[in-house]
Scaffold this motif. Structure first.
Motif, PDB file in Angstrom:
ATOM      1  N   SER A   1      49.905  36.365 112.977  1.00 31.52           N
ATOM      2  CA  SER A   1      49.548  35.933 111.619  1.00 31.52           C
ATOM      3  C   SER A   1      50.771  35.468 110.841  1.00 31.52           C
ATOM      4  O   SER A   1      50.640  34.763 109.830  1.00 31.52           O
ATOM      5  N   LEU A   2      51.954  35.849 111.302  1.00 28.84           N
ATOM      6  CA  LEU A   2      53.188  35.403 110.648  1.00 28.84           C
ATOM      7  C   LEU A   2      53.761  34.138 111.265  1.00 28.84           C
ATOM      8  O   LEU A   2      54.769  33.621 110.792  1.00 28.84           O
ATOM      9  N   ALA A   3      53.106  33.619 112.316  1.00 25.91           N
ATOM     10  CA  ALA A   3      53.662  32.477 113.046  1.00 25.91           C
ATOM     11  C   ALA A   3      53.869  31.262 112.159  1.00 25.91           C
ATOM     12  O   ALA A   3      54.894  30.582 112.228  1.00 25.91           O
TER      13      ALA A   3
ATOM     14  N   ILE B   1      43.544  36.037 123.661  1.00 21.00           N
ATOM     15  CA  ILE B   1      43.378  34.649 123.207  1.00 21.00           C
ATOM     16  C   ILE B   1      42.546  34.598 121.934  1.00 21.00           C
ATOM     17  O   ILE B   1      42.847  33.838 120.999  1.00 21.00           O
ATOM     18  N   ALA B   2      41.482  35.410 121.868  1.00 20.70           N
ATOM     19  CA  ALA B   2      40.634  35.441 120.674  1.00 20.70           C
ATOM     20  C   ALA B   2      41.423  35.935 119.463  1.00 20.70           C
ATOM     21  O   ALA B   2      41.342  35.352 118.373  1.00 20.70           O
ATOM     22  N   VAL B   3      42.182  37.014 119.648  1.00 22.21           N
ATOM     23  CA  VAL B   3      42.988  37.550 118.542  1.00 22.21           C
ATOM     24  C   VAL B   3      44.056  36.552 118.114  1.00 22.21           C
ATOM     25  O   VAL B   3      44.298  36.348 116.914  1.00 22.21           O
ATOM     26  N   LEU B   4      44.693  35.892 119.083  1.00 20.08           N
ATOM     27  CA  LEU B   4      45.693  34.876 118.764  1.00 20.08           C
ATOM     28  C   LEU B   4      45.086  33.741 117.947  1.00 20.08           C
ATOM     29  O   LEU B   4      45.681  33.278 116.968  1.00 20.08           O
ATOM     30  N   SER B   5      43.910  33.299 118.330  1.00 18.23           N
ATOM     31  CA  SER B   5      43.269  32.189 117.633  1.00 18.23           C
ATOM     32  C   SER B   5      42.903  32.566 116.205  1.00 18.23           C
ATOM     33  O   SER B   5      43.142  31.804 115.260  1.00 18.23           O
ATOM     34  N   ILE B   6      42.333  33.758 116.037  1.00 14.75           N
ATOM     35  CA  ILE B   6      41.968  34.215 114.693  1.00 14.75           C
ATOM     36  C   ILE B   6      43.227  34.432 113.850  1.00 14.75           C
ATOM     37  O   ILE B   6      43.283  34.040 112.681  1.00 14.75           O
ATOM     38  N   GLY B   7      44.249  35.054 114.438  1.00 18.04           N
ATOM     39  CA  GLY B   7      45.495  35.260 113.720  1.00 18.04           C
ATOM     40  C   GLY B   7      46.170  33.955 113.337  1.00 18.04           C
ATOM     41  O   GLY B   7      46.760  33.838 112.259  1.00 18.04           O
ATOM     42  N   PHE B   8      46.069  32.946 114.208  1.00 17.33           N
ATOM     43  CA  PHE B   8      46.643  31.625 113.912  1.00 17.33           C
ATOM     44  C   PHE B   8      45.936  30.992 112.723  1.00 17.33           C
ATOM     45  O   PHE B   8      46.574  30.400 111.839  1.00 17.33           O
ATOM     46  N   ALA B   9      44.605  31.134 112.681  1.00 12.23           N
ATOM     47  CA  ALA B   9      43.842  30.610 111.552  1.00 12.23           C
ATOM     48  C   ALA B   9      44.225  31.335 110.261  1.00 12.23           C
ATOM     49  O   ALA B   9      44.365  30.704 109.207  1.00 12.23           O
ATOM     50  N   ILE B  10      44.409  32.654 110.349  1.00 14.10           N
ATOM     51  CA  ILE B  10      44.838  33.426 109.171  1.00 14.10           C
ATOM     52  C   ILE B  10      46.182  32.924 108.675  1.00 14.10           C
ATOM     53  O   ILE B  10      46.414  32.746 107.474  1.00 14.10           O
TER      54      ILE B  10
ATOM     55  N   LYS C   1      49.347  31.702 102.112  1.00 12.03           N
ATOM     56  CA  LYS C   1      50.463  30.929 101.567  1.00 12.03           C
ATOM     57  C   LYS C   1      51.833  31.493 101.941  1.00 12.03           C
ATOM     58  O   LYS C   1      52.835  30.786 101.846  1.00 12.03           O
ATOM     59  N   ASP C   2      51.884  32.780 102.324  1.00 16.15           N
ATOM     60  CA  ASP C   2      53.176  33.375 102.679  1.00 16.15           C
ATOM     61  C   ASP C   2      52.962  34.549 103.630  1.00 16.15           C
ATOM     62  O   ASP C   2      51.830  34.909 103.965  1.00 16.15           O
ATOM     63  N   GLN C   3      54.063  35.159 104.050  1.00 18.37           N
ATOM     64  CA  GLN C   3      53.991  36.262 105.022  1.00 18.37           C
ATOM     65  C   GLN C   3      53.287  37.486 104.465  1.00 18.37           C
ATOM     66  O   GLN C   3      52.574  38.195 105.183  1.00 18.37           O
ATOM     67  N   LEU C   4      53.461  37.742 103.171  1.00 18.66           N
ATOM     68  CA  LEU C   4      52.814  38.904 102.568  1.00 18.66           C
ATOM     69  C   LEU C   4      51.302  38.782 102.637  1.00 18.66           C
ATOM     70  O   LEU C   4      50.603  39.714 103.057  1.00 18.66           O
ATOM     71  N   GLN C   5      50.786  37.624 102.241  1.00 20.99           N
ATOM     72  CA  GLN C   5      49.339  37.408 102.299  1.00 20.99           C
ATOM     73  C   GLN C   5      48.824  37.448 103.735  1.00 20.99           C
ATOM     74  O   GLN C   5      47.763  38.008 104.004  1.00 20.99           O
ATOM     75  N   ALA C   6      49.570  36.854 104.643  1.00 24.05           N
ATOM     76  CA  ALA C   6      49.156  36.857 106.049  1.00 24.05           C
ATOM     77  C   ALA C   6      49.075  38.279 106.595  1.00 24.05           C
ATOM     78  O   ALA C   6      48.126  38.637 107.299  1.00 24.05           O
ATOM     79  N   THR C   7      50.075  39.091 106.264  1.00 22.73           N
ATOM     80  CA  THR C   7      50.078  40.481 106.719  1.00 22.73           C
ATOM     81  C   THR C   7      48.901  41.245 106.129  1.00 22.73           C
ATOM     82  O   THR C   7      48.213  42.005 106.829  1.00 22.73           O
ATOM     83  N   GLN C   8      48.660  41.059 104.842  1.00 23.62           N
ATOM     84  CA  GLN C   8      47.571  41.773 104.187  1.00 23.62           C
ATOM     85  C   GLN C   8      46.215  41.405 104.785  1.00 23.62           C
ATOM     86  O   GLN C   8      45.384  42.290 105.051  1.00 23.62           O
ATOM     87  N   LEU C   9      45.986  40.111 105.012  1.00 25.11           N
ATOM     88  CA  LEU C   9      44.701  39.678 105.550  1.00 25.11           C
ATOM     89  C   LEU C   9      44.523  40.144 106.990  1.00 25.11           C
ATOM     90  O   LEU C   9      43.430  40.578 107.391  1.00 25.11           O
ATOM     91  N   ALA C  10      45.597  40.086 107.779  1.00 28.54           N
ATOM     92  CA  ALA C  10      45.517  40.548 109.167  1.00 28.54           C
ATOM     93  C   ALA C  10      45.210  42.032 109.240  1.00 28.54           C
ATOM     94  O   ALA C  10      44.363  42.473 110.029  1.00 28.54           O
TER      95      ALA C  10
END
Length: 397
Positions: free
Chosen positions: A205-207, A276-285, A290-299
């Protein structure tokens, strides 16, 4: 003290100026506890599917079947002619309990001879097996007591006959897959899958979000096509997640010596599609935040309740429909079902085919959502670049 007060009020204000922090500290706990409270709203496992073998066809056998069907814990789902058929039904997951009523049960019970009723119980989920053992024992003892009272009333006798008749129907049970009721065998597979998902969700999710924070994301979008971004960014995480999958389950099976019965190759296949499923969902997240904080929170918002909602411990059939629907939308649900089918029950490809298909579908949906976000961001970046070029090209007055 004044400096402490100053620091306190400054931090207090910073929290309430940040909507993300407010949601994490105030909204998420309420959301989770509402979710978990409703998850266990039934208070106990209900409507456990039961397959029945009635070889006696007597009044007592029919009373037993009615008692199981009426009781809130059980639901008679099928009546089959033999114990082998009942075993096949349980093995396929169409029932969790088999009620085996032998021929001659009524005759033995009424004559005061010892008679037995057997239940075969799927022990792969200890919530179900523990509940089934206790509830079946209570029901059969109640029927046995009823037979005793009717017989004694008819004969007008009490005393020693009562003891004989009261034990006229004995309860026997056989537990499949986890006969020792080992919590290690029950829990460790689920916890292993949960750890793998949370680590991978957080990493991938941080990618994209990492580059957004660094200010390099726009240049990356301009420089690479979508499939290049997918392969280039996700392949390192896929390699690491595959390594983690193999190491984790090797530790579980070899170091902790948890018994298993199926082919680990099927586990690797299911784990690969899960990753692969988790990677795909995390990539979409990562794309939509907008930033790493939001990505971490949503993940973490998705990953943290996944184990509770996966049906691995508390079965989906005992959850409210809405919460069960949420559970069925999570990749961990299907991976842990595949783990249980392969390692605990010893099943092969036929038993996990649906799980593999759903995980593939989730991967496709995740990549599709990421692609839509990629197109939207590409257009915004192109429009912004075009506007900047136009402003530069216009001569100054």
């Amino acid at each position: 003290m004044s400096k402490i007060n100053e620091l306190f009020f400054r931090e207090w204000q910073s929290i309430f100026k940040n909507p993300s922090m407010i949601s994490v500290l105030l909204v998420v706990p309420i959301l989770y506890f509402t979710l978990f409270g409703n998850l266990y709203s039934e208070k106990k496992v209900m409507e456990i599917p039961v397959v029945v073998v009635d070889s006696d066809h007597s009044e007592i056998s029919r009373e037993l079947i009615r008692a199981f069907d009426v009781d809130a814990t059980f639901a008679v789902s099928a009546i089959v002619p033999s114990e082998d058929e009942a075993m096949k039904t349980i093995d396929k997951g169409a029932a969790y309990v088999g009620l085996i009523i032998p021929a001659g049960l009524a005759e033995k019970a009424k004559s005061g001879k010892e008679a037995e009723v057997l239940t075969i119980i799927d022990g792969s989920n200890m919530m179900i097996s523990n509940t089934a053992v206790r509830a079946a024992n209570t029901l059969i003892k109640s029927i046995s007591a009823g037979v005793t009272l009717k017989k004694l009333e008819a004969k007008g006798e009490w005393g020693e006959d009562g003891k004989n008749f009261f034990t006229g129907i004995d309860y026997r049970y056989r537990v499949l897959y986890n006969p020792t009721f080992s919590y290690l065998s029950f829990m460790v597979f689920g916890l292993g899958g949960t750890v793998l998902q949370q680590v991978l969700f957080l990493g991938v999710s941080l990618a994209v979000a990492r580059e957004k924070d660094l200010g390099t994301w726009q240049q990356t979008v301009r420089s690479y096509r979508f499939f290049q971004l997918v392969l280039g960014k996700l392949t390192p995480y896929f390699i690491l997640s595959t390594f983690n999958l193999i190491v984790t389950f090797t530790m579980v099976l070899k170091w902790f010596e948890v018994p298993y019965y199926g082919n680990p190759a099927y586990l690797i296949l299911a784990g690969t599609l899960f990753n692969i499923a988790v990677l795909s969902i995390g990539f979409a997240i990562s794309y939509v935040t907008k930033d790493q904080l939001q990505a971490t929170q949503l993940a973490m918002l998705i990953a943290v309740p996944s184990f509770m909602l996966s049906g691995f411990t508390w079965p989906l059939m005992s959850m409210p429909a809405v919460i069960a629907g949420i559970g069925k939308s999570l990749p961990l649900t299907y991976f842990l079902h595949a783990v249980r089918e392969v390692l605990t029950k010893g099943h092969g490809m036929e038993a996990i085919r649906t799980d593999l298909a759903v995980l593939m579908l989730m991967a496709v949906i995740g990549l599709f959502l990421a692609y839509l976000a990629y197109l939207l961001q590409s257009r915004k970046i192109a429009a912004k670049a075009g506007a900047e070029e136009t402003s530069v090209a216009v001569p100054q007055a």
